[in-house]
Design a protein around this motif. Structure first.
Motif, PDB file in Angstrom:
ATOM      1  N   ALA A 494       0.836  -1.206   0.000  1.00 42.87           N
ATOM      2  CA  ALA A 494       0.000   0.000   0.000  1.00 42.87           C
ATOM      3  C   ALA A 494       0.868   1.252   0.000  1.00 42.87           C
ATOM      4  CB  ALA A 494      -0.918  -0.016   1.221  1.00 42.87           C
ATOM      5  N   GLU A 495       1.939   1.234   0.787  1.00 40.51           N
ATOM      6  CA  GLU A 495       2.830   2.391   0.870  1.00 40.51           C
ATOM      7  C   GLU A 495       3.518   2.632  -0.467  1.00 40.51           C
ATOM      8  OE1 GLU A 495       6.791   3.716   3.478  1.00 40.51           O
ATOM      9  OE2 GLU A 495       6.005   1.671   3.563  1.00 40.51           O
ATOM     10  N   PHE A 496       3.979   1.570  -1.103  1.00 43.61           N
ATOM     11  CA  PHE A 496       4.695   1.713  -2.364  1.00 43.61           C
ATOM     12  C   PHE A 496       3.788   2.281  -3.453  1.00 43.61           C
ATOM     13  CE2 PHE A 496       6.310   0.323  -6.435  1.00 43.61           C
ATOM     14  CZ  PHE A 496       7.681   0.544  -6.328  1.00 43.61           C
ATOM     15  N   LEU A 497       2.543   1.784  -3.531  1.00 41.44           N
ATOM     16  CA  LEU A 497       1.658   2.168  -4.630  1.00 41.44           C
ATOM     17  C   LEU A 497       1.095   3.576  -4.479  1.00 41.44           C
ATOM     18  CD1 LEU A 497      -0.242  -1.167  -5.263  1.00 41.44           C
ATOM     19  CD2 LEU A 497       1.663  -0.186  -6.557  1.00 41.44           C
ATOM     20  N   GLU A 498       1.266   4.196  -3.308  1.00 40.77           N
ATOM     21  CA  GLU A 498       0.845   5.586  -3.163  1.00 40.77           C
ATOM     22  C   GLU A 498       1.634   6.497  -4.081  1.00 40.77           C
ATOM     23  OE1 GLU A 498       1.148   6.874   0.832  1.00 40.77           O
ATOM     24  OE2 GLU A 498      -0.550   5.683   1.551  1.00 40.77           O
ATOM     25  N   ASN A 499       2.928   6.194  -4.269  1.00 43.56           N
ATOM     26  CA  ASN A 499       3.782   7.001  -5.137  1.00 43.56           C
ATOM     27  C   ASN A 499       4.933   6.136  -5.629  1.00 43.56           C
ATOM     28  OD1 ASN A 499       5.195   8.935  -6.489  1.00 43.56           O
ATOM     29  ND2 ASN A 499       5.829  10.088  -4.675  1.00 43.56           N
ATOM     30  N   PRO A 500       4.680   5.240  -6.588  1.00 45.67           N
ATOM     31  CA  PRO A 500       5.730   4.305  -7.049  1.00 45.67           C
ATOM     32  C   PRO A 500       6.891   4.994  -7.753  1.00 45.67           C
ATOM     33  CG  PRO A 500       3.793   4.164  -8.460  1.00 45.67           C
ATOM     34  CD  PRO A 500       3.407   5.034  -7.296  1.00 45.67           C
ATOM     35  N   ALA A 501       6.692   6.188  -8.266  1.00 45.90           N
ATOM     36  CA  ALA A 501       7.753   6.842  -9.031  1.00 45.90           C
ATOM     37  C   ALA A 501       8.963   7.175  -8.162  1.00 45.90           C
ATOM     38  CB  ALA A 501       7.210   8.115  -9.686  1.00 45.90           C
ATOM     39  N   GLU A 502       8.704   7.619  -6.939  1.00 48.94           N
ATOM     40  CA  GLU A 502       9.816   8.060  -6.085  1.00 48.94           C
ATOM     41  C   GLU A 502      10.781   6.924  -5.749  1.00 48.94           C
ATOM     42  OE1 GLU A 502      10.540  10.161  -1.729  1.00 48.94           O
ATOM     43  OE2 GLU A 502       8.586  10.304  -2.715  1.00 48.94           O
ATOM     44  N   PRO A 503      10.327   5.761  -5.249  1.00 50.54           N
ATOM     45  CA  PRO A 503      11.282   4.679  -4.968  1.00 50.54           C
ATOM     46  C   PRO A 503      11.959   4.135  -6.221  1.00 50.54           C
ATOM     47  CG  PRO A 503       9.016   3.955  -4.612  1.00 50.54           C
ATOM     48  CD  PRO A 503       8.972   5.426  -4.783  1.00 50.54           C
ATOM     49  N   LEU A 504      11.215   4.098  -7.352  1.00 44.39           N
ATOM     50  CA  LEU A 504      11.832   3.622  -8.588  1.00 44.39           C
ATOM     51  C   LEU A 504      12.950   4.562  -9.047  1.00 44.39           C
ATOM     52  CD1 LEU A 504       8.844   2.269 -10.716  1.00 44.39           C
ATOM     53  CD2 LEU A 504      10.633   0.963  -9.562  1.00 44.39           C
ATOM     54  N   HIS A 505      12.761   5.844  -8.875  1.00 46.80           N
ATOM     55  CA  HIS A 505      13.783   6.811  -9.248  1.00 46.80           C
ATOM     56  C   HIS A 505      15.032   6.619  -8.383  1.00 46.80           C
ATOM     57  CE1 HIS A 505      15.852  10.579  -9.940  1.00 46.80           C
ATOM     58  NE2 HIS A 505      15.056  10.804 -10.983  1.00 46.80           N
ATOM     59  N   THR A 506      14.835   6.392  -7.083  1.00 44.28           N
ATOM     60  CA  THR A 506      15.967   6.172  -6.181  1.00 44.28           C
ATOM     61  C   THR A 506      16.737   4.915  -6.574  1.00 44.28           C
ATOM     62  OG1 THR A 506      14.795   7.245  -4.359  1.00 44.28           O
ATOM     63  CG2 THR A 506      16.629   5.794  -3.768  1.00 44.28           C
ATOM     64  N   LEU A 507      16.014   3.841  -6.871  1.00 46.06           N
ATOM     65  CA  LEU A 507      16.656   2.587  -7.263  1.00 46.06           C
ATOM     66  C   LEU A 507      17.390   2.736  -8.581  1.00 46.06           C
ATOM     67  CD1 LEU A 507      13.843   0.047  -6.293  1.00 46.06           C
ATOM     68  CD2 LEU A 507      15.962   0.543  -5.060  1.00 46.06           C
ATOM     69  N   PHE A 508      16.808   3.450  -9.524  1.00 42.77           N
ATOM     70  CA  PHE A 508      17.451   3.674 -10.816  1.00 42.77           C
ATOM     71  C   PHE A 508      18.780   4.399 -10.639  1.00 42.77           C
ATOM     72  CE2 PHE A 508      18.245   6.617 -14.332  1.00 42.77           C
ATOM     73  CZ  PHE A 508      18.348   5.725 -15.406  1.00 42.77           C
ATOM     74  N   ASP A 509      18.802   5.421  -9.787  1.00 46.66           N
ATOM     75  CA  ASP A 509      20.035   6.186  -9.573  1.00 46.66           C
ATOM     76  C   ASP A 509      21.127   5.331  -8.936  1.00 46.66           C
ATOM     77  OD1 ASP A 509      18.937   8.432 -10.664  1.00 46.66           O
ATOM     78  OD2 ASP A 509      18.382   9.353  -8.744  1.00 46.66           O
ATOM     79  N   GLU A 510      20.749   4.352  -8.123  1.00 44.43           N
ATOM     80  CA  GLU A 510      21.745   3.485  -7.504  1.00 44.43           C
ATOM     81  C   GLU A 510      22.245   2.428  -8.471  1.00 44.43           C
ATOM     82  OE1 GLU A 510      20.526   1.753  -3.880  1.00 44.43           O
ATOM     83  OE2 GLU A 510      20.424   3.652  -2.783  1.00 44.43           O
TER      84      GLU A 510
END
Length: 565
Positions: A494-510
């Motif tokens: 539920a937490e992830f799907l509220e704003n999936p773009a933000e964690p995906l952006h962080t993972l992409f940068d790493e």
């Protein structure tokens, strides 16, 4: 001519190579007195002496039966040195070498260099109290205990004698006036100093003491030189390197350029089969003599690096010659890799999307029960890794380390979840969680999405959901353990799907920190219409799904943050 420089040579093996070196030295104008171990059989000794019989300045000393670490080696050096001083009154420096030594520069260069240091004794002589490189557990004790048994021939008796003396608190008296010093047995002493050591009126007294010191050839001359030398340079002119266990490094043909770069006069220990080294360094050349100073430090870093690699190995490389102790490896894996839990379940074609945007190798569930889901579903992957689950499960840790090792330079990403092979007591996840190269990202509860979309019997789904939740709860406990060294991020579904773009952006940068591309669009979510109702039905049936977070009953949409700006 180098008649002011004489050599004593101790020989016990490699007689043909020792003969080559002795001839090279003698033909350079320096006398050589050779001591041949009495254990060398008569036929081999006869061939050796015959090979050098045409050289008048090569003579042979009375033979002693030599044993490593015993007084016999000092006696052999005393006998050879005394004979050299008696027979050659013009000799002003005496150089001790072994049959495994190899001159790296012309003898005339060494003689000229010593002429510039007429009163200097070159011998490694270090106070035993200041030494930190002795091996075998004996430092000061080599001078305070009795050693009546040879270490190599009578190891059990040697150890029991040491244990008994320690128990009885035995402590020998060190002769008055001397302070124990140790160092390399390959020295170069002036005639005056060596003569004073050999003619010392207290020599019998010193000898009675050193006969029962451990490895006296590394301490007898090194200690007594402190009584008689006018000027000591505490270093050996013979290049010798030792590993972390105190064993000498052996030089081979591929060390040629390294030895040349050192500018040292002599090297030890050279492999008898190193034909290229012997041919190169024993070939006479018409070239001006060099006055270069020996520079062993030029190659020290190579040996330091070799020792480090021998002791610690390379990160992620497991080999039969140095299999590491668990949790003391020099890196569990070779390079960083990424583990995703739940992402392939909530996004459509997550593997293809990540592979395209991050330019990395993205696998499916490589620990799936039925088979290894390599990228592109290849049957055999880099390093000859098979997609067979049976072969993989024989040693899952080795499978993972081999995968990362065989693909160095390319980041590996794969899916892992509660439905995958866990091993005994989740040992595979423990391995990844304690690996500093691992980046583990978890969407907890996402395992329920495939169940929801499967259309299977609900009673069966409830049992499977309960099983997967128990497994994931244990997985989350592991990932939240204080022992974790991996980079771990955990979101509820539920937490992830509220704003999936933000964690995906962080993972992409790493994953792709040097990428010039920007993350423009996140992958499409799977259809989660009715998923909240599915979770409620599980509750109604008696199974409590808790890992998804506060998931809404209504349809889930990605909202305005689905597209990156």
């Amino acid at each position: 001519m180098s008649e002011r420089l004489g050599f004593i040579m101790l020989v016990h093996t490699g007689l043909e190579r020792a003969a080559q070196v002795a001839r090279f030295v003698a033909e350079s104008g320096s006398p050589v007195v050779i001591h041949v171990d009495a254990d060398v059989d008569a036929a081999a000794h006869a061939r050796f002496t015959d090979a050098l019989s045409d050289l008048p300045d090569v003579t042979f000393a009375r033979r002693h039966r030599c044993e490593w670490g015993t007084w016999s080696l000092v006696a052999a050096m005393q006998t050879a040195a005394h004979q050299l001083l008696q027979a050659y009154p013009k000799v002003q420096h005496v150089y001790a070498m072994s049959g495994a030594c190899l001159p790296l520069r012309p003898i005339a260069e060494l003689a000229a260099w010593l002429e510039r240091h007429p009163d200097t004794d070159f011998i490694e002589s270090v106070n035993v109290a200041d030494v930190n490189w002795t091996k075998g557990g004996l430092s000061e004790e080599r001078f305070s205990l009795w050693f009546p048994f040879a270490f190599k021939k009578h190891k059990w008796l040697f150890d029991r004698a040491v244990d008994l003396q320690r128990l009885l608190r035995v402590k020998r008296d060190i002769p008055d006036g001397i302070v124990p010093h140790i160092g390399s047995q390959w020295w170069c002493l002036t005639r005056e100093t060596l003569d004073l050591i050999l003619r010392d009126p207290l020599r019998p007294h010193y000898e009675r003491y050193f006969r029962h010191v451990w490895i006296p050839d590394e301490s007898y001359f090194q200690t007594l030189v402190r009584l008689h030398a006018r000027h000591i340079e505490s270093r050996s002119l013979t290049l010798g390197k030792f590993d972390h266990q105190g064993r000498p490094h052996v030089f081979y043909d591929d060390h040629l350029q390294l030895l040349r770069r050192s500018d040292c006069f002599m090297a030890r220990k050279v492999w008898p089969g190193a034909g290229r080294l012997y041919e190169h360094f024993l070939t006479r050349r018409d070239a001006p003599l060099s006055d270069a100073e020996p520079q062993p430090s030029r190659i020290d870093r190579h040996f330091a690096r070799a020792t480090l690699q021998r002791v610690r190995g390379r990160p992620g490389l497991y080999m039969t010659s140095r299999f590491p102790v668990k949790n003391r490896e020099n890196g569990k894996t070779a390079e960083p890799y990424s583990v995703f839990q739940g992402f392939a379940e909530v996004f459509q074609d997550f593997e293809g999307w990540l592979s395209a945007v991050a330019n990395c190798r993205v696998h499916g569930h490589i620990f799936a029960p039925h088979k290894v889901e390599f990228a592109g579903r290849e049957r055999v992957f880099a390093g000859g890794l098979s997609d067979s689950a049976t072969l993989r499960d024989y040693n899952p840790r080795a499978f993972l380390t081999n995968l990362v090792w065989a693909t160095r330079g390319e980041r590996q990403c794969f899916q892992y979840g509660p439905g995958d092979t866990q091993g005994n007591n989740h040992d595979l996840l423990w391995f990844m969680a304690t690996d500093s190269n691992a980046q583990i990202s978890v969407i907890s509860g996402a395992w329920a999405v495939p169940l929801y979309r499967s259309g299977r019997d609900f009673a069966e789904l409830r049992r499977e959901a309960a099983r997967l939740q128990r497994i994931e709860m244990r997985m989350l406990e592991i990932l939240q353990s204080p022992e974790v060294r991996a980079r771990v991020r955990i979101w509820t579904m539920a937490e992830f799907l509220e704003n999936p773009a933000e964690p995906l952006h962080t993972l992409f940068d790493e994953i792709a920190p040097h990428s010039q591309a920007r993350l423009i669009r996140i992958p499409d979510l799977v259809d989660l219409s009715g998923f909240g109702t599915f979770l409620q039905e599980l509750r109604n049936q008696g199974m409590q799904p808790v890992l998804m977070g506060d998931f809404p009953l209504g349809p889930v949409s990605p909202g305005p943050n689905h597209r990156m700006k």
